[in-house]
Write a protein that holds these residues in place. Structure first.
Motif, PDB file in Angstrom:
ATOM      1  N   UNK A   1       0.794  -1.234   0.000  1.00 33.42           N
ATOM      2  CA  UNK A   1       0.000   0.000   0.000  1.00 33.42           C
ATOM      3  C   UNK A   1       0.822   1.277   0.000  1.00 33.42           C
ATOM      4  N   UNK A   2       1.964   1.247   0.679  1.00 33.50           N
ATOM      5  CA  UNK A   2       2.705   2.500   0.871  1.00 33.50           C
ATOM      6  C   UNK A   2       4.193   2.185   0.890  1.00 33.50           C
ATOM      7  N   UNK A   3       5.010   3.044   0.316  1.00 33.76           N
ATOM      8  CA  UNK A   3       6.451   2.783   0.302  1.00 33.76           C
ATOM      9  C   UNK A   3       7.125   3.430   1.515  1.00 33.76           C
ATOM     10  N   UNK A   4       8.415   3.144   1.735  1.00 33.73           N
ATOM     11  CA  UNK A   4       9.061   3.645   2.960  1.00 33.73           C
ATOM     12  C   UNK A   4       9.052   5.175   3.081  1.00 33.73           C
ATOM     13  N   UNK A   5       8.874   5.872   1.953  1.00 33.06           N
ATOM     14  CA  UNK A   5       8.869   7.336   2.034  1.00 33.06           C
ATOM     15  C   UNK A   5       7.469   7.880   2.287  1.00 33.06           C
ATOM     16  N   UNK A   6       6.487   6.994   2.503  1.00 32.62           N
ATOM     17  CA  UNK A   6       5.132   7.453   2.785  1.00 32.62           C
ATOM     18  C   UNK A   6       4.288   7.622   1.535  1.00 32.62           C
ATOM     19  N   UNK A   7       4.877   7.356   0.369  1.00 30.29           N
ATOM     20  CA  UNK A   7       4.160   7.484  -0.906  1.00 30.29           C
ATOM     21  C   UNK A   7       3.180   6.327  -1.055  1.00 30.29           C
ATOM     22  N   UNK A   8       1.922   6.660  -1.357  1.00 28.08           N
ATOM     23  CA  UNK A   8       0.901   5.624  -1.499  1.00 28.08           C
ATOM     24  C   UNK A   8       1.045   4.946  -2.850  1.00 28.08           C
ATOM     25  N   UNK A   9       1.012   3.613  -2.853  1.00 25.20           N
ATOM     26  CA  UNK A   9       1.310   2.853  -4.071  1.00 25.20           C
ATOM     27  C   UNK A   9       0.068   2.416  -4.841  1.00 25.20           C
ATOM     28  N   UNK A  10      -1.099   2.837  -4.400  1.00 23.47           N
ATOM     29  CA  UNK A  10      -2.329   2.482  -5.114  1.00 23.47           C
ATOM     30  C   UNK A  10      -2.375   3.273  -6.411  1.00 23.47           C
ATOM     31  N   UNK A  11      -2.409   2.577  -7.578  1.00 23.38           N
ATOM     32  CA  UNK A  11      -2.358   3.307  -8.862  1.00 23.38           C
ATOM     33  C   UNK A  11      -3.500   4.329  -8.987  1.00 23.38           C
ATOM     34  N   UNK A  12      -3.164   5.517  -9.425  1.00 23.96           N
ATOM     35  CA  UNK A  12      -4.157   6.551  -9.688  1.00 23.96           C
ATOM     36  C   UNK A  12      -4.557   7.370  -8.484  1.00 23.96           C
ATOM     37  N   UNK A  13      -4.061   6.999  -7.300  1.00 27.13           N
ATOM     38  CA  UNK A  13      -4.569   7.624  -6.071  1.00 27.13           C
ATOM     39  C   UNK A  13      -4.262   9.128  -6.014  1.00 27.13           C
ATOM     40  N   UNK A  14      -3.160   9.544  -6.674  1.00 24.27           N
ATOM     41  CA  UNK A  14      -2.796  10.966  -6.616  1.00 24.27           C
ATOM     42  C   UNK A  14      -3.407  11.783  -7.773  1.00 24.27           C
ATOM     43  N   UNK A  15      -4.129  11.082  -8.677  1.00 22.19           N
ATOM     44  CA  UNK A  15      -4.601  11.746  -9.897  1.00 22.19           C
ATOM     45  C   UNK A  15      -5.434  12.994  -9.622  1.00 22.19           C
ATOM     46  N   UNK A  16      -6.299  12.932  -8.627  1.00 17.89           N
ATOM     47  CA  UNK A  16      -7.232  14.032  -8.390  1.00 17.89           C
ATOM     48  C   UNK A  16      -6.767  15.002  -7.310  1.00 17.89           C
ATOM     49  N   UNK A  17      -5.566  14.759  -6.769  1.00 18.62           N
ATOM     50  CA  UNK A  17      -5.063  15.677  -5.743  1.00 18.62           C
ATOM     51  C   UNK A  17      -4.866  17.055  -6.382  1.00 18.62           C
ATOM     52  N   UNK A  18      -5.411  18.083  -5.748  1.00 17.66           N
ATOM     53  CA  UNK A  18      -5.345  19.440  -6.300  1.00 17.66           C
ATOM     54  C   UNK A  18      -3.902  19.824  -6.583  1.00 17.66           C
ATOM     55  N   UNK A  19      -3.627  20.389  -7.760  1.00 17.78           N
ATOM     56  CA  UNK A  19      -2.249  20.815  -8.045  1.00 17.78           C
ATOM     57  C   UNK A  19      -1.831  21.928  -7.086  1.00 17.78           C
ATOM     58  N   UNK A  20      -0.561  21.930  -6.804  1.00 15.36           N
ATOM     59  CA  UNK A  20      -0.013  22.906  -5.864  1.00 15.36           C
ATOM     60  C   UNK A  20       0.262  24.205  -6.609  1.00 15.36           C
ATOM     61  N   UNK A  21      -0.300  25.304  -6.111  1.00 11.68           N
ATOM     62  CA  UNK A  21      -0.048  26.590  -6.746  1.00 11.68           C
ATOM     63  C   UNK A  21       0.993  27.365  -5.931  1.00 11.68           C
ATOM     64  N   UNK A  22       1.593  28.313  -6.591  1.00  8.37           N
ATOM     65  CA  UNK A  22       2.600  29.117  -5.896  1.00  8.37           C
ATOM     66  C   UNK A  22       1.965  29.895  -4.739  1.00  8.37           C
ATOM     67  N   UNK A  23       0.736  30.338  -4.976  1.00  8.82           N
ATOM     68  CA  UNK A  23       0.010  31.084  -3.945  1.00  8.82           C
ATOM     69  C   UNK A  23      -0.145  30.227  -2.698  1.00  8.82           C
TER      70      UNK A  23
END
Lengths: 464, 464
Positions: free
Chosen positions: B240-262
């Motif tokens: 489910x998750x790698x040692x750095x805390x990254x979630x390994x479920x395919x597509x899970x980050x797809x809808x995460x709001x993009x980070x803006x400079x603001x």
């Protein structure tokens, strides 16, 4: 005919509620009575009997209960004869009719040639079979072909409390001169074919602790910024065994005894109905398809089982906790010629390698909580040849040469403390239901078993 | 000066032992008294007050205890003005001096500008600050610049029992015409710098069951021939998750709001002492080294935590069991714009893929036990602009724009049931110790907080 001799009935012994598991005075009184009845029986046989006071047992709740005495008995001390020591126990597992017994568990009841009752097969029946075999020689006014010793305890089902100390004390006294120890406290692997047991697996039990801090975290407040101990632990446990059951710890198979053709033949000869085994164990599919592979993986190859995790959320429901400190538990069943300390090193090294690759900031501690060596006997030793011959005489067949996948502590004690060769000669059939409801011994097994022990005396004498 | 007006003291309210967690009649009586005192206070202010009977609560032990009434109060109904609704609660967590309180928890005690007492910051202080702000206009005989509504409950610490039903019933009645809801039931992230909270993470809680059979096995008797459910489960959880805390479920980050400079700039501006944070949380090393990364991974990125396993061996000691059926539990904290049902599908698909590659004969069942959407407000909405301006007026600084990594159910209720915009304006400092011993609110926070709410009324009026 000696007037002191009278037929001892399994029914009388089963009627004594010698439950060693439930720590209440009634059962302990019954246990004392059981041991006194057995001591009396052996005395009538002409044995020299010592009932060794084992003191008392302090329970966690503060209660103190007496431990039933251990019987050490000797019959004959002719230095020209072989000396055979029989180990047995007369305590039983709890039994309550309400749990699903079809008959009163303490009233031996025969149905279709099956003698139902608690302790019928585990272990009162086999102990009496041995006594009856000895008794037969007395009744026929024949000399026993061997010297016989008995060690009979009343706490086996409760972990053989204090027995180890007694063995230590008696190893150069009571046990001196003993040629082999016979234990009849397991079962055949079949319903009809007798067996001799020549090995048990050992066990090395590991704990692996991963700790961030002592307290738990809330997954809302800390989830995303921690090296979570559960993620580390799951990775560690996941590195141990592959989906086919193969253990992934480097070097772990190095010392496993090579498989010989002779050994393969023993598995082929064994009477095991795979379909029946699958049904009775309620397992749809095993890892292996053939009888030989299944037996080898239960008996002669190591296996690794993950038992669980301490410190994580283990209750029903949904708790959003990040456990701060978790302890994984697994064990490896050891086979000849694996060495407990080598396995300890290999497992520790492997887990350290896996953990270090994770770059986790948590602390990991591996420990071996328990290390029990595997036991294997040389089946060319006298007592095995004698047992096989006796079985051929009584049953007209060669026995299944079997092992046990579990560790039988009493075997290990005789091996490690008293340094005596052990042979396990089970009498009961695979479906006897030791420890469960409706425990039974077949009348046929009980009678033929008595003959088997008598024949064993002759064979031991002849081979001596 | 209106004779009915009198200064209500935090000390009087803290002295009422309104513990909703311990289900004993004494505390429930104190809770009723607390709600009556609050209703009386609001009546004296001139509010129209309804104390809504919430019936009673059936406890698992059969006991029935009254639920304290919920106060719905309204002050002013000028259709030309904005209407601001304040949510607060007057019940508290348990507090026992013997647990390590340095002062009597129900006797507000000032030490070095800190007002110690149970409920001082959670949530009696903030409720009184709001009332005192309203009261100030009355004392000065000024018109309130906004219409004010109050919803005040007495069961928040016990899970806001029955509140959802009330909201459902009142959504088109009491809540109609409300422009925004203000909640002041969390804390700043700093000791000195005020904050406004504009988001919380959601949560999708999963169970994954792996079953061979219902009963457990003995690892001696079955170890080596089974697809062991724990081996399967550990592999599933380990995927489910790698040692750095990254979630390994395919597509899970797809809808995460993009980070803006603001957005990055809002994290940079936040007052967080990393060293102090590390010390207070007793964590030697986090996954990230910078303030910005830590805040983003707590607030705006999803995280996956493995909570534990049900059905495996979880006690101290060494039990040689092969669990027959085990249930793994983990959850993913959701962030905008992740969707609960998409996440459910992704996780289920991923686990099915991993499981099918194992060729295990066990059965696997994945279910989502809980699915709570993330909450985020548009910080350009009126109430946020008003809150920021008010903070600038009172504190002379811009607030920390913060989120909460956990889910705050009350926020979700206002959003999902009543469909009102929420702004969370905390008054207390990060070290107030809500829920723990020696809870306090700083005198400064309490007084400035009162001013802040009054300023907020003006700003809301001006922006209306």
């Amino acid at each position: 005919r000696d007037p002191k001799l009278r037929r001892v009935m399994l029914k009388e012994w089963v009627a004594i509620e010698s439950d060693s598991v439930q720590p209440v005075p009634h059962f302990r009184q019954e246990l004392s009575r059981m041991m006194a009845v057995a001591a009396d029986t052996l005395q009538r046989l002409g044995a020299h009997v010592a009932s060794v006071d084992m003191g008392s047992q302090q329970l966690p709740d503060g209660q103190s209960l007496p431990i039933p005495p251990v019987i050490l008995a000797e019959l004959g001390n002719d230095p020209t004869k072989a000396t055979v020591c029989f180990y047995g126990h007369l305590d039983v597992q709890p039994a309550d009719r309400a749990d699903g017994w079809l008959t009163d568990p303490y009233m031996l009841t025969e149905v279709d040639g099956k003698l139902y009752g608690r302790g019928a097969t585990d272990n009162k029946g086999p102990v009496l079979a041995w006594i009856n075999a000895v008794s037969a020689f007395r009744a026929l006014e024949q000399d026993l072909p061997v010297n016989v010793k008995f060690i009979i305890e009343g706490m086996e089902e409760a972990g053989s409390v204090a027995l180890e100390e007694l063995m230590e004390k008696e190893k150069d006294r009571f046990f001196s001169g003993v040629d082999c120890v016979v234990i009849s406290d397991n079962l055949w692997i079949s319903k009809r074919k007798p067996a001799v047991t020549y090995g048990t697996r050992g066990n090395s039990y590991f704990t692996v602790e991963v700790k961030c801090r002592d307290q738990d975290f809330h997954s809302g407040t800390f989830g995303g910024i921690l090296h979570e101990p559960m993620a580390d632990l799951v990775a560690l446990l996941g590195s141990l065994v592959d989906p086919s059951g193969h253990i992934l710890v480097p070097g772990i198979y190095d010392e496993v005894a090579p498989l010989t053709e002779e050994e393969v033949n023993t598995y082929k000869a064994i009477d095991l109905d795979l379909e029946e085994y699958r049904n009775s164990s309620q397992v749809a599919t095993f890892l292996f398809d053939t009888k030989e592979e299944i037996l080898m993986h239960l008996w002669r190859y190591p296996s690794l089982s993950i038992h669980g995790i301490e410190g994580a959320f283990d209750e029903p429901g949904a708790k959003t906790v990040i456990p701060g400190r978790v302890i994984g538990k697994f064990s490896i069943r050891l086979v000849p010629h694996m060495n407990v300390s080598v396995v300890e090193k290999q497992v520790t090294q492997h887990l350290e390698d896996v953990f270090s690759k994770r770059n986790s900031s948590n602390k990991m501690v591996v420990s071996m909580a328990l290390g029990l060596h595997p036991w294997i006997a040389n089946i060319n030793n006298t007592q095995y040849i004698a047992a096989k011959r006796a079985i051929r005489t009584v049953f007209g067949t060669d026995p299944d040469m079997i092992r046990d996948g579990s560790t039988i502590p009493i075997t290990k004690m005789f091996q490690d403390i008293v340094h005596k060769s052990v042979v396990m000669i089970p009498l009961g059939a695979v479906d006897d239901g030791e420890h469960s409801q409706n425990e039974k011994i077949n009348r046929w097994n009980y009678i033929e078993g008595t003959k088997l022990f008598a024949a064993f005396f002759f064979e031991m004498a002849q081979l001596h």
